[in-house]
Write a protein that holds these residues in place. Sequence first.
Motif, PDB file in Angstrom:
ATOM      1  N   SER A  38      -8.322  13.952  86.325  1.00 29.77           N
ATOM      2  CA  SER A  38      -7.113  13.664  86.760  1.00 29.77           C
ATOM      3  C   SER A  38      -6.323  14.749  85.651  1.00 29.77           C
ATOM      4  N   ILE A  39      -4.838  14.835  86.143  1.00 30.24           N
ATOM      5  CA  ILE A  39      -4.206  16.001  85.330  1.00 30.24           C
ATOM      6  C   ILE A  39      -3.702  14.890  84.222  1.00 30.24           C
ATOM      7  N   ALA A  40      -3.467  13.714  84.313  1.00 33.66           N
ATOM      8  CA  ALA A  40      -2.951  12.676  83.203  1.00 33.66           C
ATOM      9  C   ALA A  40      -3.940  12.687  82.054  1.00 33.66           C
ATOM     10  N   SER A  41      -5.178  12.638  82.708  1.00 30.59           N
ATOM     11  CA  SER A  41      -6.414  12.683  81.474  1.00 30.59           C
ATOM     12  C   SER A  41      -6.407  13.954  80.720  1.00 30.59           C
ATOM     13  N   LEU A  42      -6.310  15.045  81.631  1.00 34.04           N
ATOM     14  CA  LEU A  42      -6.250  16.418  80.753  1.00 34.04           C
ATOM     15  C   LEU A  42      -5.162  16.291  79.599  1.00 34.04           C
ATOM     16  N   LYS A  43      -3.765  15.958  80.135  1.00 34.56           N
ATOM     17  CA  LYS A  43      -2.837  15.982  79.153  1.00 34.56           C
ATOM     18  C   LYS A  43      -3.049  15.201  78.033  1.00 34.56           C
ATOM     19  N   ALA A  44      -3.676  13.777  78.247  1.00 35.30           N
ATOM     20  CA  ALA A  44      -3.985  12.937  77.116  1.00 35.30           C
ATOM     21  C   ALA A  44      -4.760  13.705  76.206  1.00 35.30           C
ATOM     22  N   ASP A  45      -5.946  14.427  76.503  1.00 31.93           N
ATOM     23  CA  ASP A  45      -6.762  15.092  75.483  1.00 31.93           C
ATOM     24  C   ASP A  45      -6.052  16.344  74.955  1.00 31.93           C
ATOM     25  N   LEU A  46      -5.135  16.929  75.797  1.00 28.50           N
ATOM     26  CA  LEU A  46      -4.546  18.041  75.162  1.00 28.50           C
ATOM     27  C   LEU A  46      -3.451  17.769  73.871  1.00 28.50           C
ATOM     28  N   LYS A  47      -2.969  16.297  74.236  1.00 25.27           N
ATOM     29  CA  LYS A  47      -2.408  15.894  73.009  1.00 25.27           C
ATOM     30  C   LYS A  47      -3.194  15.691  71.831  1.00 25.27           C
ATOM     31  N   ARG A  48      -4.394  15.664  71.950  1.00 27.81           N
ATOM     32  CA  ARG A  48      -5.240  15.445  70.832  1.00 27.81           C
ATOM     33  C   ARG A  48      -5.679  16.727  70.281  1.00 27.81           C
ATOM     34  N   VAL A  49      -6.037  17.719  71.094  1.00 23.38           N
ATOM     35  CA  VAL A  49      -6.565  19.009  70.681  1.00 23.38           C
ATOM     36  C   VAL A  49      -5.445  19.999  70.478  1.00 23.38           C
ATOM     37  N   CYS A  50      -4.054  19.812  70.765  1.00 20.10           N
ATOM     38  CA  CYS A  50      -2.879  20.572  70.409  1.00 20.10           C
ATOM     39  C   CYS A  50      -2.122  19.883  69.450  1.00 20.10           C
ATOM     40  N   LYS A  51      -2.469  19.847  68.313  1.00 21.27           N
ATOM     41  CA  LYS A  51      -1.851  19.032  67.322  1.00 21.27           C
ATOM     42  C   LYS A  51      -0.412  19.679  66.918  1.00 21.27           C
ATOM     43  N   ARG A  52      -0.364  20.979  66.864  1.00 26.25           N
ATOM     44  CA  ARG A  52       0.978  21.662  66.644  1.00 26.25           C
ATOM     45  C   ARG A  52       1.932  21.552  67.745  1.00 26.25           C
ATOM     46  N   VAL A  53       1.757  21.155  68.819  1.00 24.69           N
ATOM     47  CA  VAL A  53       2.443  21.247  69.773  1.00 24.69           C
ATOM     48  C   VAL A  53       3.289  19.347  69.965  1.00 24.69           C
ATOM     49  N   ARG A  54       4.380  19.796  69.694  1.00 30.54           N
ATOM     50  CA  ARG A  54       5.143  18.262  69.418  1.00 30.54           C
ATOM     51  C   ARG A  54       5.842  18.137  70.513  1.00 30.54           C
ATOM     52  N   ARG A  55       6.436  19.078  71.314  1.00 33.73           N
ATOM     53  CA  ARG A  55       7.435  18.813  72.426  1.00 33.73           C
ATOM     54  C   ARG A  55       6.655  18.658  73.753  1.00 33.73           C
ATOM     55  N   ASP A  56       7.075  17.721  74.338  1.00 35.34           N
ATOM     56  CA  ASP A  56       6.473  17.206  75.470  1.00 35.34           C
ATOM     57  C   ASP A  56       6.512  18.372  76.664  1.00 35.34           C
ATOM     58  N   ARG A  57       7.542  18.847  76.587  1.00 37.13           N
ATOM     59  CA  ARG A  57       7.791  20.110  77.554  1.00 37.13           C
ATOM     60  C   ARG A  57       6.646  21.055  77.295  1.00 37.13           C
ATOM     61  N   ASP A  58       6.420  21.243  76.172  1.00 36.01           N
ATOM     62  CA  ASP A  58       5.487  22.418  75.870  1.00 36.01           C
ATOM     63  C   ASP A  58       3.943  21.940  76.281  1.00 36.01           C
TER      64      ASP A  58
END
Lengths: 367, 358
Positions: free
Chosen positions: B186-206
């Motif tokens: 699911s796209i939501a699980s992808l985003k949840a994992d991306l939040k972990r691996v994209c540590k320098r991305v802080r804005r939700d839009r990015d």
Amino acid sequence: MLNKNFLNFSVKLLLKEKGDYLFSFIIFGFIIFIVTSVLLISESIKRDLLVALQNEGQIIVKNTKGGRYYPLNDNHIDSLLQVSGVDDVIGKVDGYYNFAQDRRFFKIAVDDDLNDTSMVVSKDIYKILKDFKYEKEFNFLIPPKNKLTLQIKDVIDSTIISNNTIFVNEYIARQILQMEEDEYSYLDIVVPNSDEIENIALIIPRIFPNFLVLPNYEIEADYDHLYYYKGGIFMILYIVALISFFILLKNQISSVYGSKRKEIAILRSIGFSIKDIISLKFIQNFLVTVGAYFTALMLSYAYVFVFNAPLLRNIFLGEIEKEVVFTPIFDLKMLVLIFIFTVVPYLASILIPSWRLAIEDVSEAMK
Amino acid sequence: MFCRIILIIFLSTCMLNAKMFQSVDKKNGEFIQSGKSKYYCSNCAMYLPRYYKTNHIYKNKQYCSLHCLYDSLKGKIPDGDVKVVDVKSLKFIDAKKAYYVVGSDKMGTMTYNSKYAFKSFDDAKEFVKLYGGKIVNFLEAYETTKEDFLKDIELLETTKEKKTYKLGKRVYEKKCQKVDVTAYESIASLKADLKRVCKRVRRDRDLQAVTEYLWDVVKKNKELKSFGKIKYTKKDKCPICGMFVYKYPKWVAMLELGGKKIYFDGVKDMFKYIIKNRDKIDYDKVYVTDYFSGKKIEALFAHYVFGSNVYGPMGNEFVPFYSEKDANSFRKDHYGIAVYGFLQIIEDKDIMEDMKEL
């Protein structure tokens, strides 16, 4: 007759009257020096502003309410993206931090290569911070009671763009400026087809009547106008330079008609042709003017770009921005223009009277 | 273009204040999903607190909007319990008993036609008084979502094509550790994992942009509309008029014939050439430059505006566009006479004759 001996003779004659020629050399050189320095400073500032503008989109929009600026948000970006011809809309963050201790505003700009604990400041700002004993780090006070401490990672040269700027990353900039995650100071609109910029700049106010829309060509025109060298203070400077130049020319012409009159007559009587006399005068004055021209150019380049134009800079920047350096430029068009408007009339003012004297009857001239 | 502007004006009348109306702090909201993707919409992975006032719950899944609920159910009317946020109290209420205000001045989520729900009729009435709109029940609001769906998708696709994918790709390459997209269901699980691996991305839009880029373009191989620019050299000349094409980069057209590339300084000359050599040319290998973006597009699928006040190097031109929407808006803005397709121009002799007469 234009040979080595003739050239030698011309130079010797020039050196014989070095007092006269030195005066012309200094005055002429000084006029060129002043005009070139002013033009170099204004062109350098303009170039810096235009380079900074090239990094922006083709249209900049700001949100206003009652004439005051308000932040924009993601919904604005999404709406503007729907306009045909717009390729991208980039939200930008910038603003001012009130450094109350010195009653001064620092511009906060974004550099995303920086981390959360560091900042880059300009020399001007560093000097101010040092005065307040902030030599390695600075505390930003964020109302109501927060404090954000950043290390000064680097101090960069102040240019007209960066002299009052502190660079931090976007996340920190939002904290200092107290902006939400989805808020922006202004939007950069990317319009790939330059022919459509004007049309899109007209469409945007129809969608958002409260937006201030600034197409890049208008900003460029504003910069041009700011340092418009045909008007205002520049005009006064040129008039002063021109008047001094004409006084110098008048002096030269009268000297040709006065003391030089006999010299030309003697040269004619010992067998110099009219052409020879004109060549002689041309060589002498060419050496003086071109020598003065290049010396003045070199001096003004050194004055502006090495010594940062003491005194003259205050006309452009005021007293406050003391550390601003000017980015070196080379504008051939400008230099050729100065050459044509100074060296050519000077030479003409010598050669025409010399020619008129040379064609006169020798015995008349000797009387 | 006029209708489009009206639409955008409608979209944006509520945007005088910087913060989005739908947003609430996550402490003040109710989020029923569990695990890493607790705060993400089940359908589109958008950050739920940001669009909280339009949130819906159906079968233990939380959606950012009615649009996403409709999308995930593929248009079927939900048979069980549906919940929606009451804008006044910020609590979830039974959607089927709620009063929806449709079409208010307040910006909607994933739609140009906003839909906000209220528990009490009086609250809804007060909202209408302030921001306009019409009070309807759940089924009517659902029906409106159905009517708006295609238009909403078109608006969302435009945003994705112009911004989201470019931003997502840039951020992913610069700030994220690489992930295997195929492993996510699911796209939501992808985003949840991306939040972990994209540590320098802080804005939700990015983060949302990275998620949509990976999900749509990398995982689903969605084809993006442009493929760079037409490449030419300073020596290339138009075979019809003999002009150098490099001087007119906004108008360059190109076709491949017998392994050779032939360049034109405008679409009009290209059509003249094609009409003359109709039998030899493979229409799939003809390219033109999109007027708005300057990108290389396939001539066969482009839309050409005829008779506008924009002139090419050879005077009146067929101005090419990838999207029909762009072509129509250009036609209206620049007083064009008609929009034609590729085959129409080749087959209808009158069009070329009309062009001569302009």
